[in-house]
Design a protein around this motif. Structure first.
Motif, PDB file in Angstrom:
ATOM      1  N   SER A 217     105.240  10.140 -30.197  1.00  0.00           N
ATOM      2  CA  SER A 217     104.067  10.974 -29.973  1.00  0.00           C
ATOM      3  C   SER A 217     104.428  12.453 -29.877  1.00  0.00           C
ATOM      4  N   GLN A 218     105.694  12.767 -29.664  1.00  0.00           N
ATOM      5  CA  GLN A 218     106.128  14.151 -29.556  1.00  0.00           C
ATOM      6  C   GLN A 218     106.582  14.728 -30.894  1.00  0.00           C
ATOM      7  N   VAL A 219     106.673  13.912 -31.917  1.00  0.00           N
ATOM      8  CA  VAL A 219     107.069  14.360 -33.244  1.00  0.00           C
ATOM      9  C   VAL A 219     105.838  14.937 -33.937  1.00  0.00           C
ATOM     10  N   THR A 220     105.993  16.074 -34.589  1.00  0.00           N
ATOM     11  CA  THR A 220     104.854  16.702 -35.257  1.00  0.00           C
ATOM     12  C   THR A 220     104.419  15.891 -36.473  1.00  0.00           C
ATOM     13  N   ASP A 221     103.172  16.082 -36.866  1.00  0.00           N
ATOM     14  CA  ASP A 221     102.656  15.421 -38.069  1.00  0.00           C
ATOM     15  C   ASP A 221     103.501  15.786 -39.282  1.00  0.00           C
ATOM     16  N   GLU A 222     103.851  17.070 -39.380  1.00  0.00           N
ATOM     17  CA  GLU A 222     104.616  17.536 -40.527  1.00  0.00           C
ATOM     18  C   GLU A 222     105.987  16.860 -40.598  1.00  0.00           C
ATOM     19  N   ALA A 223     106.620  16.691 -39.441  1.00  0.00           N
ATOM     20  CA  ALA A 223     107.913  16.001 -39.409  1.00  0.00           C
ATOM     21  C   ALA A 223     107.752  14.544 -39.812  1.00  0.00           C
ATOM     22  N   LEU A 224     106.689  13.913 -39.349  1.00  0.00           N
ATOM     23  CA  LEU A 224     106.438  12.516 -39.727  1.00  0.00           C
ATOM     24  C   LEU A 224     106.194  12.387 -41.222  1.00  0.00           C
ATOM     25  N   VAL A 225     105.470  13.327 -41.804  1.00  0.00           N
ATOM     26  CA  VAL A 225     105.215  13.267 -43.249  1.00  0.00           C
ATOM     27  C   VAL A 225     106.522  13.456 -44.017  1.00  0.00           C
ATOM     28  N   ARG A 226     107.385  14.352 -43.546  1.00  0.00           N
ATOM     29  CA  ARG A 226     108.696  14.520 -44.200  1.00  0.00           C
ATOM     30  C   ARG A 226     109.505  13.232 -44.106  1.00  0.00           C
ATOM     31  N   GLN A 227     109.471  12.591 -42.936  1.00  0.00           N
ATOM     32  CA  GLN A 227     110.190  11.327 -42.767  1.00  0.00           C
ATOM     33  C   GLN A 227     109.619  10.256 -43.694  1.00  0.00           C
ATOM     34  N   LEU A 228     108.296  10.228 -43.803  1.00  0.00           N
ATOM     35  CA  LEU A 228     107.646   9.258 -44.681  1.00  0.00           C
ATOM     36  C   LEU A 228     108.028   9.516 -46.131  1.00  0.00           C
ATOM     37  N   ALA A 229     108.044  10.773 -46.531  1.00  0.00           N
ATOM     38  CA  ALA A 229     108.427  11.121 -47.904  1.00  0.00           C
ATOM     39  C   ALA A 229     109.860  10.693 -48.201  1.00  0.00           C
ATOM     40  N   ALA A 230     110.686  10.644 -47.158  1.00  0.00           N
ATOM     41  CA  ALA A 230     112.075  10.198 -47.301  1.00  0.00           C
ATOM     42  C   ALA A 230     112.200   8.675 -47.227  1.00  0.00           C
ATOM     43  N   GLY A 231     111.064   7.978 -47.062  1.00  0.00           N
ATOM     44  CA  GLY A 231     111.076   6.519 -47.083  1.00  0.00           C
ATOM     45  C   GLY A 231     111.022   5.841 -45.729  1.00  0.00           C
ATOM     46  N   ASP A 232     110.800   6.576 -44.657  1.00  0.00           N
ATOM     47  CA  ASP A 232     110.758   5.999 -43.314  1.00  0.00           C
ATOM     48  C   ASP A 232     109.356   5.456 -43.022  1.00  0.00           C
ATOM     49  N   LEU A 233     109.209   4.137 -43.106  1.00  0.00           N
ATOM     50  CA  LEU A 233     107.895   3.530 -42.896  1.00  0.00           C
ATOM     51  C   LEU A 233     107.458   3.557 -41.430  1.00  0.00           C
ATOM     52  N   LYS A 234     108.393   3.770 -40.499  1.00  0.00           N
ATOM     53  CA  LYS A 234     107.997   3.935 -39.097  1.00  0.00           C
ATOM     54  C   LYS A 234     107.153   5.192 -38.934  1.00  0.00           C
ATOM     55  N   ALA A 235     107.396   6.179 -39.767  1.00  0.00           N
ATOM     56  CA  ALA A 235     106.595   7.405 -39.729  1.00  0.00           C
ATOM     57  C   ALA A 235     105.156   7.105 -40.133  1.00  0.00           C
ATOM     58  N   LEU A 236     104.984   6.224 -41.110  1.00  0.00           N
ATOM     59  CA  LEU A 236     103.628   5.829 -41.507  1.00  0.00           C
ATOM     60  C   LEU A 236     102.926   5.123 -40.361  1.00  0.00           C
ATOM     61  N   ASP A 237     103.645   4.282 -39.667  1.00  0.00           N
ATOM     62  CA  ASP A 237     103.075   3.580 -38.514  1.00  0.00           C
ATOM     63  C   ASP A 237     102.627   4.583 -37.448  1.00  0.00           C
ATOM     64  N   ALA A 238     103.439   5.593 -37.195  1.00  0.00           N
ATOM     65  CA  ALA A 238     103.086   6.610 -36.197  1.00  0.00           C
ATOM     66  C   ALA A 238     101.853   7.396 -36.638  1.00  0.00           C
ATOM     67  N   LEU A 239     101.785   7.762 -37.908  1.00  0.00           N
ATOM     68  CA  LEU A 239     100.618   8.486 -38.420  1.00  0.00           C
ATOM     69  C   LEU A 239      99.372   7.610 -38.372  1.00  0.00           C
ATOM     70  N   TYR A 240      99.526   6.336 -38.695  1.00  0.00           N
ATOM     71  CA  TYR A 240      98.398   5.412 -38.632  1.00  0.00           C
ATOM     72  C   TYR A 240      97.892   5.312 -37.194  1.00  0.00           C
ATOM     73  N   THR A 241      98.807   5.201 -36.243  1.00  0.00           N
ATOM     74  CA  THR A 241      98.423   5.118 -34.837  1.00  0.00           C
ATOM     75  C   THR A 241      97.650   6.357 -34.409  1.00  0.00           C
ATOM     76  N   ARG A 242      98.067   7.517 -34.877  1.00  0.00           N
ATOM     77  CA  ARG A 242      97.397   8.769 -34.522  1.00  0.00           C
ATOM     78  C   ARG A 242      96.042   8.940 -35.196  1.00  0.00           C
ATOM     79  N   TYR A 243      95.936   8.527 -36.445  1.00  0.00           N
ATOM     80  CA  TYR A 243      94.787   8.930 -37.246  1.00  0.00           C
ATOM     81  C   TYR A 243      93.874   7.812 -37.739  1.00  0.00           C
ATOM     82  N   ALA A 244      94.184   6.566 -37.474  1.00  0.00           N
ATOM     83  CA  ALA A 244      93.343   5.475 -37.993  1.00  0.00           C
ATOM     84  C   ALA A 244      91.912   5.588 -37.487  1.00  0.00           C
TER      85      ALA A 244
END
Length: 100
Positions: A14-41
């Motif tokens: 929850s302390q990681v910024t959206d932009e950092a999560l998107v960068r992680q997702l772009a690098a293939g980290d599906l946990k970042a998608l889970d975090a974004l989904y939790t925030r924005y679903a």
């Protein structure tokens, strides 16, 4: 103890910024998608529901939007706007296309 570990992981995410999560997702980290989904679903579903007026259709649009986020994460440019704005704009377009 396992629930404590899960809670601390959720707190850290929850302390990681959206932009950092998107960068992680772009690098293939599906946990970042889970975090974004939790925030924005919820806001994605709510916007889709307001446009469509049907919860099943709104759920379908929500899933489609997050699948697009996964595929298009490398194209997100924080210089052009916040992630939430990009995401809800995408939601609007997908929901309107769903109406057609």
């Amino acid at each position: 103890m396992n629930s404590q570990k899960q809670t601390s992981n959720e707190d850290a995410a929850s302390q990681v910024t959206d932009e950092a999560l998107v960068r992680q997702l772009a690098a293939g980290d599906l946990k970042a998608l889970d975090a974004l989904y939790t925030r924005y679903a919820r806001p994605v579903f709510s916007l889709a529901f307001r446009i469509l007026g049907d919860s099943a259709d709104a759920e379908e649009v929500t899933q489609d939007v997050f699948e697009r986020v996964w595929r298009h994460a490398p194209t997100y440019d924080p210089a052009r706007g916040r992630f939430g704005t990009w995401l809800l704009s995408m939601t609007h377009h997908v929901a309107v296309d769903h109406v057609r």
